[in-house]
Scaffold this motif. Sequence first.
Motif, PDB file in Angstrom:
ATOM      1  N   GLN A 323       0.819  -1.213   0.000  1.00  0.00           N
ATOM      2  CA  GLN A 323       0.000   0.000   0.000  1.00  0.00           C
ATOM      3  C   GLN A 323       0.855   1.266   0.000  1.00  0.00           C
ATOM      4  OE1 GLN A 323      -3.614  -0.058   0.004  1.00  0.00           O
ATOM      5  NE2 GLN A 323      -3.163   2.004  -0.673  1.00  0.00           N
ATOM      6  N   GLN A 326       2.298   1.749  -3.447  1.00  0.00           N
ATOM      7  CA  GLN A 326       1.237   2.080  -4.403  1.00  0.00           C
ATOM      8  C   GLN A 326       0.795   3.534  -4.241  1.00  0.00           C
ATOM      9  OE1 GLN A 326      -1.392  -1.075  -3.214  1.00  0.00           O
ATOM     10  NE2 GLN A 326      -0.821  -2.409  -4.904  1.00  0.00           N
ATOM     11  N   ASP A 327       0.703   3.984  -2.997  1.00  0.00           N
ATOM     12  CA  ASP A 327       0.333   5.387  -2.761  1.00  0.00           C
ATOM     13  C   ASP A 327       1.396   6.332  -3.312  1.00  0.00           C
ATOM     14  OD1 ASP A 327      -1.935   4.503  -1.521  1.00  0.00           O
ATOM     15  OD2 ASP A 327      -1.182   4.762   0.517  1.00  0.00           O
ATOM     16  N   ASN A 374      -5.448  -3.104  -3.686  1.00  0.00           N
ATOM     17  CA  ASN A 374      -5.382  -1.658  -3.442  1.00  0.00           C
ATOM     18  C   ASN A 374      -6.774  -1.067  -3.676  1.00  0.00           C
ATOM     19  OD1 ASN A 374      -4.694   1.021  -3.143  1.00  0.00           O
ATOM     20  ND2 ASN A 374      -3.502   1.150  -5.025  1.00  0.00           N
ATOM     21  N   LYS A 376      -8.103   1.502  -2.371  1.00  0.00           N
ATOM     22  CA  LYS A 376      -8.048   2.953  -2.522  1.00  0.00           C
ATOM     23  C   LYS A 376      -7.754   3.329  -3.969  1.00  0.00           C
ATOM     24  CE  LYS A 376      -5.370   6.948  -0.899  1.00  0.00           C
ATOM     25  NZ  LYS A 376      -4.198   7.354  -0.093  1.00  0.00           N
TER      26      LYS A 376
END
Length: 932
Positions: A323, A326-327, A374, A376
């Motif tokens: 995460q 990925q962010d 993911n 989000k």
Amino acid sequence: QKLCDRVASSTLLDDRRDAVRALKSLSKKYRLEVGIQAMEHLIHVLQTDRSDSEIIGYALDTLYNVISNDLEEEEQEENSAKQVDDLGSQFTEIFIKQQENVTLLLTLVEEFDFHVRWPGVKLLTSLLKQQGPQVQQIILVSPMGVSRLMDLLADSREVIRNDGVLLLQQLTKSNAAIQKIVAFENAFERLLDIITEEGNSDGGIVVEDCLLLLQNLLKNNNSNQNFFKEGSYIQRMKPWFEVGDDNCGWSAQKVTNLHLMLQLVRVLVSPTNPPGATSSCQKAMFHCGLLQQLCTILMATGVPADILTETINTVSEVIRGCQTNQDYFASVNAPSNPPRPAIVVLLMSMVNERQPFVLRCAVLYCFQCFLYKNQKGQGEIVSTLLPSTIDATGNSVSAGQLLCGGLFSTDSLSNWCAAVALAHALQENATLKEQLLRVQLATSIGNPPVSLLQQCTNILSQGSKVQTRVGLLMLLCTWLSNCSIAVTHFLHNPANVPFFQLTGQIAENLGEEEQLVQGLCALLLGISIYYNDNSLENYRKEKLKQLIEKRIGRENFIEKLGFISKHELYSRAAQKPQPSFSSPDHMMFDHEFTKLVKELEGVISKAIYKSSEEDKKEEEVKKTLEQHDNIVTHYKKVIREQDQELEELKQRINTLTSQNEQLQATVTQQVSQIQQHKDQYNLLKVQLGKDTQHHNSHGDTFQMNGIQTEEVSKLKEELEEWKNKHELLQGQLKEKDSVIEKLSSSQLEMGTTEQASQISKLGGLEHSNELQKELEMLRSQIQLQSAEISKLQMENQKLQVMNATADPVLGDSGATAATSSELEGRLEQEMKELKSEVKALSEEKESLKQQLDSSSSTVAILQDEKSKLQREVAESKKEQDDLLVLLADQDQKISALKMKLKDLGVPVEDEDDTESGDQGDEDEDGDEEEQD
């Protein structure tokens, strides 16, 4: 033959050396003859003539020429290439038949002499190439075998060091045990140092060899990967990827080196590694800035296409399922004007048919990894498609617009990539599947907009290319799976009834290339049955099953469904997450979709054969399970609330227990303070006694020395003043004693109230017994304190008597007697008060027993009592401080009086002298002074 005889029989070393040199010159051209006749003699030379490095070097070179498959010879004799390979393998087998030969070779490699070590390294490398596993096993069981070879990396001669790297490459191939030994012999540190010395990616072929060796050590070896990460070697990889602004004119070697460096990063974060190891490496790469460096290469200009493709694949696996990474990737912007997100720039390349095929595959893989686990990121992608978030000005293109554009373009590869990318945005996310139903598309001017779901079915009905239809069917299957609302929308299509089209396509007997589409249509139909909530009367589960029975037949339907998993391209896609296809025509299946097929194929087959009664029973069971789950959820909630209440009560009990301990500590502190006062009082008494003795022993000396009467009267006044202050101090001490008694009684009440509240809450009889014991203990402490106070008062009385008798000048015996009688009266009165207090305490004991049985005191009362007690303790401490200050003043006054007596000529002994000598000696010293 003659040369071999000379090697075997000559006694002179020079003759043997010349013979071996001659064999070496023949060994390249007449490899077979030399190998057959001379190998045994050469091995004997290695064993017996180790003192002469020259003959050893010739022998090793000869064996190397015989065993190795020389490239030049293969080029000269292309027809007999296979025979040459067999020769090398056969001679190697003969050499290693005796394991002592390999052990001997390992010993020779340890020699520092260049003419021995270098040919020994080359020969051992050739042996490993020919018979790798057998030679590896011999070296593994040889004492310190691998460790001796590791020393080659530390050789100052580059040619030996470089060939040592090649030797270790062969040694570590497909042997996890040797890989671990090499890694723990500090190989990572040495190899990374060599790469740095050679100039990182700008280095030559030595860097390439070191990177290949690192790959051997790390690939599919979880232990070494963990050791590499724990040793902080990932941080040392960051400088490899530092590129400048001008990236034109890269050499072929630099491209090769950078390609291997990127592959090494991928080895550490490969999806086939254990999830925990991959995750820790991903986090380490983010924290050391390696991911940021890779994204810089991704957005740089002038980078060669194959390096750019491999960088995209590397970034994909570094962010996959992590995460944090990925962010970060979502926040990366391309250096354009205005800046665009890197994801948007990559998607533009994916849906552009002029871009290379491998680059488009890499971008698709990057997008899939960005969305993997993911939610989000999935939500952000889908939100760019929803009506409320679309940019009305049209100034910037969004990821959703690019995906829709690719989904409905004329390029079938763009259709397939966009469909798979959109399917990954919906993977395991029922909320987004429902939200995507709101997406409306404007097809043409003047026509009303249609939903995205309807547009997909419209394109399917138009008979487009197979690749396009496969992509759209995979998207629809992913969209409808585990989402009853989407199934209802799909069935409730006003423009056309898709099931008649689907069933028609399934029923037709088409060519082999269409069988895949038929299988996917069958899967979509099965999903619509399995996840159907029977909300549409015309398309209930039973009616759809009847439709299949009439138009297709159940057996035929199951057969068509099986076409998917039997397809060769399906098997390839199921192997690994990265989409790797030899050509665009083979781009049919997505890895995540193969998991979905495997999950649904069995349940759909069962659902087709279930009767309506079984469906009803299953629905009843589902309802029962839902009710059961609701009940369980309710009880879980109740239990959670009770746990919270219990935890709060435990905390309150702990708080009260700690408060009780603090109060007990306060009582202990008060007792110790009383003891300190007692000690100070005793010290003051001793000092007063000594002063009295000095007055008695030196009374006559005043007159002998002719002291004036005025000074004596002044001293008497000061002594009288001191005496009055002492009486005042005695009164304050009595007040202090009464405060201590009040404090003890309030502490007793406090402890009793606290224990009673705990007993009333917990209801335990054991706590009541413990509280009774604590009460008895506190009563005994109070009695002891009363006895100490009485003792102090007795000693005070004696001290006053001594003061009265010690003053020869005043001689007021009547006043002394009056004072003594007055003190006796006070003492009797105080004893009566103490007796009354003991009686009151016994009465309080009885009342406390009643309170223990029926106490309903609250925590608030306890807190009030605590605050009162704290105030009283503070007042008590303040009074104690005042008392100590007064005592200190008295000590100063006594010292001042002694000084004045000394000034007037009266001999006064110091405290230290008084304490060190006994009383008899003091009297004798006084007599001597009088005589003097």
